[in-house]
Enzyme design. Structure first.
Site, PDB file in Angstrom:
ATOM      1  N   HIS A  76      -2.892   6.776   2.578  1.00 62.69           N
ATOM      2  CA  HIS A  76      -3.443   5.515   2.064  1.00 62.69           C
ATOM      3  C   HIS A  76      -4.801   5.269   2.716  1.00 62.69           C
ATOM      4  CE1 HIS A  76      -4.230   1.427   1.242  1.00 62.69           C
ATOM      5  NE2 HIS A  76      -3.843   0.982   2.425  1.00 62.69           N
TER       6      HIS A  76
ATOM      7  N   CYS B 219       0.821  -1.220   0.000  1.00 60.74           N
ATOM      8  CA  CYS B 219       0.000   0.000   0.000  1.00 60.74           C
ATOM      9  C   CYS B 219       0.855   1.271   0.000  1.00 60.74           C
ATOM     10  CB  CYS B 219      -0.935   0.003   1.201  1.00 60.74           C
ATOM     11  SG  CYS B 219      -1.843  -1.523   1.377  1.00 60.74           S
TER      12      CYS B 219
ATOM     13  N   ASN C 213     -10.430  -0.222   0.335  1.00 61.88           N
ATOM     14  CA  ASN C 213      -8.967  -0.158   0.435  1.00 61.88           C
ATOM     15  C   ASN C 213      -8.372  -0.791  -0.823  1.00 61.88           C
ATOM     16  OD1 ASN C 213      -6.269  -0.844   0.939  1.00 61.88           O
ATOM     17  ND2 ASN C 213      -6.605  -1.160   3.124  1.00 61.88           N
TER      18      ASN C 213
HETATM   19  O1  UT7 Z   1      -3.994  -1.502   3.814  1.00 58.02           O
HETATM   20  C1  UT7 Z   1      -3.039  -2.256   4.484  1.00 58.02           C
HETATM   21  C2  UT7 Z   1      -2.950  -1.852   5.899  1.00 58.02           C
HETATM   22  N1  UT7 Z   1      -4.059  -2.430   6.641  1.00 58.02           N
HETATM   23  C3  UT7 Z   1      -4.627  -1.731   7.617  1.00 58.02           C
HETATM   24  O2  UT7 Z   1      -4.251  -0.612   7.862  1.00 58.02           O
HETATM   25  C4  UT7 Z   1      -5.687  -2.426   8.433  1.00 58.02           C
HETATM   26  C5  UT7 Z   1      -5.580  -2.019   9.874  1.00 58.02           C
HETATM   27  N2  UT7 Z   1      -6.579  -2.669  10.727  1.00 58.02           N
HETATM   28  C6  UT7 Z   1      -7.889  -2.335  10.682  1.00 58.02           C
HETATM   29  O3  UT7 Z   1      -8.287  -1.519   9.872  1.00 58.02           O
HETATM   30  C7  UT7 Z   1      -8.826  -2.958  11.692  1.00 58.02           C
HETATM   31  O4  UT7 Z   1      -8.068  -3.645  12.655  1.00 58.02           O
HETATM   32  C8  UT7 Z   1      -9.866  -3.935  11.056  1.00 58.02           C
HETATM   33  C9  UT7 Z   1     -10.857  -3.172  10.223  1.00 58.02           C
HETATM   34  C10 UT7 Z   1      -9.148  -4.987  10.212  1.00 58.02           C
HETATM   35  C11 UT7 Z   1     -10.649  -4.668  12.155  1.00 58.02           C
HETATM   36  O5  UT7 Z   1     -11.263  -3.687  13.021  1.00 58.02           O
HETATM   37  P1  UT7 Z   1     -11.110  -3.810  14.604  1.00 58.02           P
HETATM   38  O6  UT7 Z   1     -11.862  -2.674  15.168  1.00 58.02           O
HETATM   39  O7  UT7 Z   1      -9.634  -3.907  14.917  1.00 58.02           O
HETATM   40  O8  UT7 Z   1     -11.852  -5.147  14.912  1.00 58.02           O
HETATM   41  P2  UT7 Z   1     -11.327  -6.453  15.689  1.00 58.02           P
HETATM   42  O9  UT7 Z   1     -10.438  -7.255  14.805  1.00 58.02           O
HETATM   43  O10 UT7 Z   1     -10.819  -6.044  17.031  1.00 58.02           O
HETATM   44  O11 UT7 Z   1     -12.659  -7.235  15.901  1.00 58.02           O
HETATM   45  C12 UT7 Z   1     -13.690  -6.757  16.786  1.00 58.02           C
HETATM   46  C13 UT7 Z   1     -14.856  -7.701  16.750  1.00 58.02           C
HETATM   47  C14 UT7 Z   1     -14.482  -9.178  16.921  1.00 58.02           C
HETATM   48  O12 UT7 Z   1     -15.533  -9.809  17.614  1.00 58.02           O
HETATM   49  P3  UT7 Z   1     -15.440 -10.075  19.204  1.00 58.02           P
HETATM   50  O13 UT7 Z   1     -14.235 -10.950  19.384  1.00 58.02           O
HETATM   51  O14 UT7 Z   1     -15.282  -8.721  19.837  1.00 58.02           O
HETATM   52  O15 UT7 Z   1     -16.723 -10.755  19.510  1.00 58.02           O
HETATM   53  C15 UT7 Z   1     -14.444  -9.706  15.519  1.00 58.02           C
HETATM   54  O16 UT7 Z   1     -14.685 -11.086  15.452  1.00 58.02           O
HETATM   55  O17 UT7 Z   1     -15.484  -7.629  15.444  1.00 58.02           O
HETATM   56  C16 UT7 Z   1     -15.565  -8.928  14.868  1.00 58.02           C
HETATM   57  N3  UT7 Z   1     -15.437  -8.795  13.428  1.00 58.02           N
HETATM   58  C17 UT7 Z   1     -16.474  -8.528  12.626  1.00 58.02           C
HETATM   59  N4  UT7 Z   1     -17.791  -8.362  12.875  1.00 58.02           N
HETATM   60  C18 UT7 Z   1     -18.585  -8.077  11.824  1.00 58.02           C
HETATM   61  C19 UT7 Z   1     -14.309  -8.857  12.684  1.00 58.02           C
HETATM   62  N5  UT7 Z   1     -14.602  -8.639  11.392  1.00 58.02           N
HETATM   63  C20 UT7 Z   1     -15.947  -8.424  11.327  1.00 58.02           C
HETATM   64  C21 UT7 Z   1     -16.830  -8.156  10.291  1.00 58.02           C
HETATM   65  N6  UT7 Z   1     -18.125  -7.975  10.570  1.00 58.02           N
HETATM   66  N7  UT7 Z   1     -16.409  -8.028   9.001  1.00 58.02           N
END
Ligand code: UT7
Length: 318
Positions: free
Chosen positions: A244, A119, A274
Site C-alpha cells: 500500500h 487501505c 495515498n
Molecule cells: O494509509 C493509511 C495508513 N497511514 C499511514 O501509513 C500514515 C503513517 N504515518 C506517516 O506517514 C507519517 O507519520 C506522517 C507523514 C503522517 C507524518 O510524518 P512524521 O515524520 O511522522 O511527522 P510528525 O507528525 O512527527 O511531525 C514532524 C513535524 C511537526 O513539527 P514539530 O512539532 O517537530 O515542530 C509537525 O507539526 O512536522 C510538522 N508537520 C508538518 N510540517 C510541514 C506535520 N505535517 C506537516 C506538513 N508540512 N504537512
C-alpha cells in the site's frame, strides 16, 4: 446438502487503473496551508497527487478502472458473475458501490458487495474473489479499489491534506488450473482503531501519524513474509513488491526488512499520493503499462490501514 466444485486455482487476468485529471502539486497545497514541497517530499515522498472534482464520484472512478481491467482481460461484461468493490470513502453508505459499478459496466445481476478494510481493502477483496472462484460460487470476478479521499479530508489540516488523494484500480479474477493467487495472510489490530478514524458524521479523516508509522514499519514485514511462506515462495523469487502506498519511507522500510532483493518495489505514491484501497491495483496497473514487471513473474501485495487492518498475498502477474 451439496457443495459446488470450483476451479483448482484462481488467477488475475488483468489490471486497470484510473486517476482523475486534476493534478495538485505540493506548491499548490503550500499556497493554502503551512507546508512546503521539501517537507512533503522528504517525509512522505509525494510530488503530486490527483483530485477528483465535484462532478466525478468514487463510483465514476471505479467504473473507469473496472472498464479498463475488463477490456484488458479479454472477457465481456456477461462473463462476470461477481463484483466486489473495496472502498472506505463513499459519499453515502447506502446503496453499496458494487451494484452501481456493475450496472454502469453492463454486468447483469452479479453478486455485488463492498468491502471496507480501508487501505487493506483491495487485498481482502482479492482474497474473497480468489476463494469464490475456487469454491465454485463465482466464475469470473471484477475486484475494484476506489477512493475519493478528497471528500473526507479537511483541506486546512496539513497532517492529512498533504497525504491523501483520489483514484481507482481494478483486477479481473478468473479460474486457473494451477494456483496463481496465493493464500492470504490477514489480520487486524482493533486496539489501535482510534489511530485512523472519522469520529462522527460531521468530521473529517484524522490520523495519529506516528502511531501508524511505527506500527507499519515494525508489525507488517512479518505479515508479508508469512504470505510468501504460505505460497511457498522465497522473497528472493519475487519480481515485484507492491505494498500500500501510504508513505514512501514506510514502503522502503518494509521492502528492506522483507529482503526481496530482486523485486521491483512500487513507488507510485510519488505521483499518485495515498489512495487507500486503490493504491495497490493502481500502482500495479501502471507498472504493467510501463513494462516494469514481467508477465508470469511473482508479485507480493501488502495492504494495511485503518482498523487497523492488514492483508497480504503473492500473485502471478498477468
Ligand atoms: O494509509 C493509511 C495508513 N497511514 C499511514 O501509513 C500514515 C503513517 N504515518 C506517516 O506517514 C507519517 O507519520 C506522517 C507523514 C503522517 C507524518 O510524518 P512524521 O515524520 O511522522 O511527522 P510528525 O507528525 O512527527 O511531525 C514532524 C513535524 C511537526 O513539527 P514539530 O512539532 O517537530 O515542530 C509537525 O507539526 O512536522 C510538522 N508537520 C508538518 N510540517 C510541514 C506535520 N505535517 C506537516 C506538513 N508540512 N504537512
Amino acid at each position: 446438502m451439496r457443495l459446488t466444485q470450483g476451479a483448482p486455482g484462481a488467477r488475475v487476468l488483468a489490471f486497470g487503473g484510473y486517476q482523475p485529471a486534476d493534478v495538485v502539486t505540493n506548491d499548490d497545497l503550500a499556497r493554502r496551508i503551512d507546508t512546503n514541497d521539501e517537507w512533503i517530499q522528504s517525509r512522505v515522498g509525494i510530488k503530486e497527487r490527483r483530485i477528483a472534482g465535484p462532478q466525478e464520484s468514487e463510483i465514476d472512478l471505479a467504473v473507469q478502472a473496472g472498464g479498463k481491467a475488463l477490456a484488458a482481460s479479454g472477457l465481456s461484461s456477461s462473463d462476470i458473475d461477481l463484483v466486489i468493490v473495496a472502498t472506505c470513502t463513499l459519499e453515502a453508505q447506502i446503496p453499496n458501490a458494487s451494484a452501481r459499478v456493475a450496472n454502469r459496466l453492463g454486468i447483469e445481476a452479479p453478486g455485488a458487495f463492498d468491502v471496507n478494510a480501508a487501505c487493506a481493502g483491495f487485498c481482502y477483496a482479492l482474497a474473497a474473489a480468489s476463494d469464490a472462484v475456487r469454491a465454485g460460487t463465482a466464475t469470473n470476478v471484477l475486484v475494484v479499489g476506489t477512493e475519493k479521499l478528497s471528500q473526507w479530508v479537511d483541506w486546512d489540516d496539513r497532517t492529512t491534506a498533504v497525504i491523501f488523494a483520489d483514484g481507482a484500480g481494478a483486477a479481473v479474477v478468473g479460474p486457473s488450473d494451477t494456483p496463481r493467487i496465493g493464500p492470504v495472510a490477514w489480520g487486524s489490530a482493533g486496539d489501535k482503531a482510534e489511530a485512523i478514524a472519522v469520529k462522527d458524521r460531521g468530521s473529517f479523516l484524522q490520523q495519529e501519524g506516528q502511531t501508524v508509522f511505527r506500527w507499519a514499519t515494525t508489525a507488517l514485514h512479518p505479515v508479508a513474509k508469512l504470505a510468501c511462506e504460505r505460497a511457498g515462495v522465497d522473497p528472493a523469487e519475487l519480481a515485484a513488491f507492491v505494498p500500500h502506498q501510504a508513505n514512501l519511507r514506510i514502503v522502503e522500510a518494509i521492502a528492506r526488512k522483507l529482503g526481496a532483493d530482486n523485486a521491483v518495489v512500487a513507488r507510485d505514491i510519488v505521483l499518485a499520493g495515498n489512495t487507500s484501497a486503490a493504491s495497490i491495483p493502481l500502482a500495479l496497473s501502471r507498472m504493467i503499462e510501463r513494462g516494469e514487471v514481467p508477465s508470469g513473474g511473482l508479485a507480493l501485495l501488502l495492504g494495511f490501514g485503518a482498523g487497523l487492518t492488514y492483508a497480504s498475498q503473492v500473485i502471478e502477474l498477468p
